[in-house]
Design an enzyme around this catalytic site. Structure first.
Site, mmCIF file in Angstrom:
data_model
loop_
_atom_site.group_PDB
_atom_site.id
_atom_site.type_symbol
_atom_site.label_atom_id
_atom_site.label_comp_id
_atom_site.label_asym_id
_atom_site.label_seq_id
_atom_site.Cartn_x
_atom_site.Cartn_y
_atom_site.Cartn_z
ATOM 1 N N ASP A 1 0.857 -1.191 0.000
ATOM 2 C CA ASP A 1 0.000 0.000 0.000
ATOM 3 C C ASP A 1 0.897 1.247 0.000
ATOM 4 O O ASP A 1 1.698 1.433 0.927
ATOM 5 C CB ASP A 1 -0.880 -0.021 1.262
ATOM 6 C CG ASP A 1 -1.781 1.200 1.365
ATOM 7 O OD1 ASP A 1 -1.639 2.133 0.542
ATOM 8 O OD2 ASP A 1 -2.620 1.219 2.287
ATOM 9 N N GLU B 1 29.843 6.240 5.236
ATOM 10 C CA GLU B 1 29.834 4.811 5.567
ATOM 11 C C GLU B 1 29.670 3.996 4.290
ATOM 12 O O GLU B 1 29.321 2.823 4.332
ATOM 13 C CB GLU B 1 28.757 4.481 6.596
ATOM 14 C CG GLU B 1 27.375 4.933 6.230
ATOM 15 C CD GLU B 1 26.366 4.706 7.352
ATOM 16 O OE1 GLU B 1 26.229 3.557 7.782
ATOM 17 O OE2 GLU B 1 25.719 5.683 7.762
ATOM 18 N N CYS C 1 26.008 6.786 10.616
ATOM 19 C CA CYS C 1 25.483 8.091 10.198
ATOM 20 C C CYS C 1 25.969 9.234 11.096
ATOM 21 O O CYS C 1 25.581 10.381 10.903
ATOM 22 C CB CYS C 1 23.960 8.057 10.173
ATOM 23 S SG CYS C 1 23.335 6.726 9.153
ATOM 24 N N THR D 1 13.852 2.947 2.530
ATOM 25 C CA THR D 1 14.648 3.921 3.285
ATOM 26 C C THR D 1 16.050 4.066 2.686
ATOM 27 O O THR D 1 17.003 4.333 3.392
ATOM 28 C CB THR D 1 14.728 3.524 4.776
ATOM 29 O OG1 THR D 1 15.368 2.244 4.904
ATOM 30 C CG2 THR D 1 13.346 3.442 5.405
ATOM 31 N N SER E 1 16.356 -1.152 15.452
ATOM 32 C CA SER E 1 17.072 0.089 15.145
ATOM 33 C C SER E 1 16.205 1.316 15.437
ATOM 34 O O SER E 1 16.703 2.318 15.961
ATOM 35 C CB SER E 1 17.554 0.092 13.680
ATOM 36 O OG SER E 1 16.484 0.271 12.775
ATOM 37 N N HIS F 1 18.716 13.387 12.675
ATOM 38 C CA HIS F 1 19.136 12.412 11.668
ATOM 39 C C HIS F 1 17.850 11.738 11.183
ATOM 40 O O HIS F 1 17.079 11.215 12.001
ATOM 41 C CB HIS F 1 20.087 11.375 12.270
ATOM 42 C CG HIS F 1 20.248 10.175 11.390
ATOM 43 N ND1 HIS F 1 20.718 10.280 10.099
ATOM 44 C CD2 HIS F 1 19.950 8.853 11.577
ATOM 45 C CE1 HIS F 1 20.719 9.079 9.539
ATOM 46 N NE2 HIS F 1 20.250 8.194 10.414
ATOM 47 N N LYS G 1 8.780 9.881 15.655
ATOM 48 C CA LYS G 1 8.722 8.766 16.608
ATOM 49 C C LYS G 1 9.594 9.085 17.827
ATOM 50 O O LYS G 1 9.219 8.777 18.963
ATOM 51 C CB LYS G 1 9.202 7.467 15.938
ATOM 52 C CG LYS G 1 8.210 6.901 14.931
ATOM 53 C CD LYS G 1 8.862 5.861 14.028
ATOM 54 C CE LYS G 1 8.945 4.502 14.661
ATOM 55 N NZ LYS G 1 7.667 3.788 14.690
ATOM 56 N N ASN H 1 17.208 8.480 2.609
ATOM 57 C CA ASN H 1 18.293 8.450 3.590
ATOM 58 C C ASN H 1 19.620 8.714 2.891
ATOM 59 O O ASN H 1 19.961 8.037 1.926
ATOM 60 C CB ASN H 1 18.327 7.070 4.277
ATOM 61 C CG ASN H 1 19.218 7.064 5.516
ATOM 62 O OD1 ASN H 1 19.821 8.082 5.876
ATOM 63 N ND2 ASN H 1 19.294 5.923 6.181
ATOM 64 N N SER I 1 24.115 4.418 13.914
ATOM 65 C CA SER I 1 23.889 3.069 14.437
ATOM 66 C C SER I 1 25.179 2.472 14.963
ATOM 67 O O SER I 1 26.282 2.804 14.521
ATOM 68 C CB SER I 1 23.351 2.171 13.320
ATOM 69 O OG SER I 1 22.030 2.532 13.032
HETATM 70 N N1 CAA Z 1 -0.884 3.330 5.707
HETATM 71 C C1 CAA Z 1 -0.251 4.146 6.577
HETATM 72 N N2 CAA Z 1 0.707 3.719 7.448
HETATM 73 C C2 CAA Z 1 1.043 2.412 7.403
HETATM 74 C C3 CAA Z 1 0.422 1.511 6.513
HETATM 75 C C4 CAA Z 1 -0.570 2.027 5.641
HETATM 76 N N3 CAA Z 1 -1.195 1.240 4.765
HETATM 77 N N4 CAA Z 1 0.961 0.296 6.711
HETATM 78 C C5 CAA Z 1 1.881 0.430 7.706
HETATM 79 N N5 CAA Z 1 1.935 1.703 8.114
HETATM 80 C C6 CAA Z 1 2.812 2.282 9.132
HETATM 81 C C7 CAA Z 1 3.036 1.425 10.351
HETATM 82 O O1 CAA Z 1 1.967 1.560 11.276
HETATM 83 C C8 CAA Z 1 4.325 1.990 10.866
HETATM 84 O O2 CAA Z 1 4.101 3.207 11.550
HETATM 85 P P1 CAA Z 1 4.642 3.417 13.062
HETATM 86 O O3 CAA Z 1 6.124 3.185 13.011
HETATM 87 O O4 CAA Z 1 4.278 4.811 13.383
HETATM 88 O O5 CAA Z 1 3.950 2.390 13.886
HETATM 89 C C9 CAA Z 1 5.076 2.350 9.594
HETATM 90 O O6 CAA Z 1 4.105 2.393 8.549
HETATM 91 C C10 CAA Z 1 6.155 1.364 9.214
HETATM 92 O O7 CAA Z 1 5.606 0.103 9.278
HETATM 93 P P2 CAA Z 1 6.461 -1.144 9.729
HETATM 94 O O8 CAA Z 1 7.234 -0.829 10.978
HETATM 95 O O9 CAA Z 1 5.601 -2.352 9.726
HETATM 96 O O10 CAA Z 1 7.468 -1.189 8.505
HETATM 97 P P3 CAA Z 1 8.558 -2.239 8.138
HETATM 98 O O11 CAA Z 1 8.538 -3.403 9.053
HETATM 99 O O12 CAA Z 1 8.394 -2.488 6.700
HETATM 100 O O13 CAA Z 1 9.979 -1.508 8.405
HETATM 101 C C11 CAA Z 1 11.709 -0.012 8.839
HETATM 102 C C12 CAA Z 1 10.207 -0.152 8.565
HETATM 103 C C13 CAA Z 1 12.083 -0.810 10.086
HETATM 104 C C14 CAA Z 1 12.039 1.439 9.067
HETATM 105 C C15 CAA Z 1 12.485 -0.566 7.608
HETATM 106 O O14 CAA Z 1 12.221 0.219 6.491
HETATM 107 C C16 CAA Z 1 13.989 -0.649 7.832
HETATM 108 O O15 CAA Z 1 14.502 -1.621 8.358
HETATM 109 N N6 CAA Z 1 14.726 0.443 7.405
HETATM 110 C C17 CAA Z 1 16.170 0.495 7.595
HETATM 111 C C18 CAA Z 1 16.578 0.751 9.021
HETATM 112 C C19 CAA Z 1 16.284 2.164 9.501
HETATM 113 O O16 CAA Z 1 16.124 3.096 8.770
HETATM 114 N N7 CAA Z 1 16.269 2.312 10.840
HETATM 115 C C20 CAA Z 1 16.117 3.623 11.453
HETATM 116 C C21 CAA Z 1 16.881 3.739 12.751
HETATM 117 S S1 CAA Z 1 18.604 3.344 12.451
HETATM 118 C C22 CAA Z 1 19.281 4.793 11.829
HETATM 119 O O17 CAA Z 1 18.731 5.837 11.944
HETATM 120 C C23 CAA Z 1 20.599 4.708 11.114
HETATM 121 C C24 CAA Z 1 20.340 4.679 9.649
HETATM 122 O O18 CAA Z 1 20.347 5.719 8.995
HETATM 123 C C25 CAA Z 1 20.061 3.399 9.046
#
Ligand code: CAA
Length: 386
Positions: free
Chosen positions: A29, A79, A111, A152, A201, A233, A242, A276, A309
């Site tokens: 979606d 990185e 980062c 991301t 993370s 960041h 968040k 990102n 991280s």
């Molecule tokens: N409509 C609107 N919102 C929706 C939706 C829909 N149809 N379906 C899901 N969502 C929302 C969820 O409710 C969730 O929101 P909340 O976090 O507010 O609860 C959001 O969309 C994301 O959903 P999920 O958590 O289920 O998503 P995911 O499991 O696919 O993973 C992620 C998201 C963990 C960020 C993933 O993209 C990922 O692993 N990214 C890389 C790691 C990352 O960026 N981590 C950030 C911290 S680490 C850091 O900052 C260093 C760096 O640069 C990497």
């Protein structure tokens, strides 16, 4: 004496992928990525716009010949470097014609790297106020096609000139930092892509934000009252929100939250359009706030929350300087984004999977600026197209 960011510029590659189109193609979606993650477009780097070329282009956009003669250090945070030994900074030093009696090196801590570079630069200039330091953050974020982290990804570079009597942001000597050895996101030497424990993370990021703010408050009880806005960041633009919600849940005053949230959309606009860029993401958010938020006033204080991280976090405090708005060319920033070409999913996947070959066949530049021309004997050769 005031020390800090005198100029700031950025570069994003000339391709992007629309997040709605990619989500639909992946059977997701689109609202999950545009609302749930908070991303509209993802910068995609062709081979010619590698981390070196992006760094050089970002820095070239802000430097005059006088600056180049006054720069004593070129510091690059990344990185996603191109070499385990030779730094990106040495390429950029030569490409831009920085005066030869300077030093050039690279910093790594996920980062957070460029934040360490900025702090080193400030310390250096504090002792030598007539000199300048160039700090560049440059990265290509890659998790792989059709992976949990795909939404991301991104690519880009931010360059900053650090000087005494800065015209944009004076940086306080005192900052608040924290190190916490964890595996939330990392990339072993053998791996082309980042490894990540996604949900952990995002939790660790929020915990680090709350920990740092509590530590800052312990040292300086009125510090947070003095901050007009916080830039984060932003691995994706929902992440800072968040963190603010986690801070609220820890018992934060409502006045902080409403004030900081009132600047959030402006401070995340460029990140929403780019994705990102790892160590440059917080600085892209700073640039976004400066360019998009007409309510900012001279003298206001900002918090800069850096997170790398692994994990290292730091809150830096800066003060907007008289005339700062004149140092930011909003029209040029938006035009730089608008020049980009949208890719189809098929072309995005082809560009994403393409690899630099060691052969003496030159690549064609896609636009004016620095670009990777060819690789010969394992050596990257760059050129400039008018
Ligand atoms: N409509 C609107 N919102 C929706 C939706 C829909 N149809 N379906 C899901 N969502 C929302 C969820 O409710 C969730 O929101 P909340 O976090 O507010 O609860 C959001 O969309 C994301 O959903 P999920 O958590 O289920 O998503 P995911 O499991 O696919 O993973 C992620 C998201 C963990 C960020 C993933 O993209 C990922 O692993 N990214 C890389 C790691 C990352 O960026 N981590 C950030 C911290 S680490 C850091 O900052 C260093 C760096 O640069 C990497």
């Amino acid at each position: 004496m005031k020390i800090g960011i005198d100029k700031i510029g950025f570069y994003v590659p000339s391709y992007y992928m629309d997040m709605r189109e990619l989500a639909t193609y992946r059977g997701i979606d689109p609202n999950k990525w545009t609302i749930g993650i908070g991303q509209e477009k993802m910068a995609v780097a062709p081979l010619t716009s590698d981390v070196v070329a992006m760094a050089a282009n970002a820095a070239a956009s802000i430097l005059t010949p006088e600056d180049k003669a006054s720069i004593d250090q070129v510091i690059v945070g990344t990185e996603s470097g191109v070499d385990f030994s030779k730094s990106i900074a040495t390429f950029v030093h030569e490409m831009l014609g920085i005066q030869p009696f300077a030093k050039a090196f690279e910093i790594k801590q996920a980062c957070y790297g460029a934040t360490a570079g900025l702090q080193m630069a400030c310390d250096y200039v504090r002792l030598r106020p007539e000199r300048k330091v160039l700090v560049i953050a440059t990265d290509i974020a890659r998790y792989g096609l059709n992976t949990g982290g795909e939404a991301t990804q991104g690519a880009g570079a931010v360059a900053m000139l650090v000087s005494a009597m800065p015209r944009i942001l004076a940086i306080d000597e005192k900052s608040y930092m924290h190190t916490n050895h964890q595996f939330d996101f990392w990339r072993p030497n053998h791996s082309e892509y980042a490894l990540v424990d996604g949900q952990f993370s995002t939790k660790l990021y929020q915990d680090e934000f709350v920990t740092i703010l509590e530590e800052a408050t312990r040292h300086h009880p009125t510090l947070l009252d003095s901050l007009e806005a916080i830039v984060f960041h932003l691995p994706f633009t929902k992440m800072g929100r968040k963190a603010l919600l986690a801070y609220e849940a820890s018992g934060a005053p409502e006045s902080h939250l409403s004030r900081w949230l009132s600047h959030y959309d402006q401070a995340s606009y460029l990140n929403r359009m780019v994705g990102n860029i790892y160590t440059g993401s917080m600085f892209l958010s700073l640039l976004s706030l400066l360019a998009m938020d007409d309510s900012l006033q001279e003298g206001q204080r900002l918090g800069l929350f850096s997170y790398g991280s692994g994990a290292v976090a730091e809150l830096i405090i800066g003060q907007l300087q008289p005339g700062f708005a004149a140092m930011i060319d909003k029209a040029a920033i938006l035009a730089h984004l608008e020049r980009r070409e949208a890719l189809t999913v098929e072309r995005y996947e082809t560009v994403f999977l393409s690899k630099v070959c060691e052969e003496d066949t030159p690549y064609q530049a896609l636009e004016s600026g620095y670009y990777l021309k060819k690789v010969v004997n394992h050596q990257r050769i760059y050129d400039y197209q008018q």
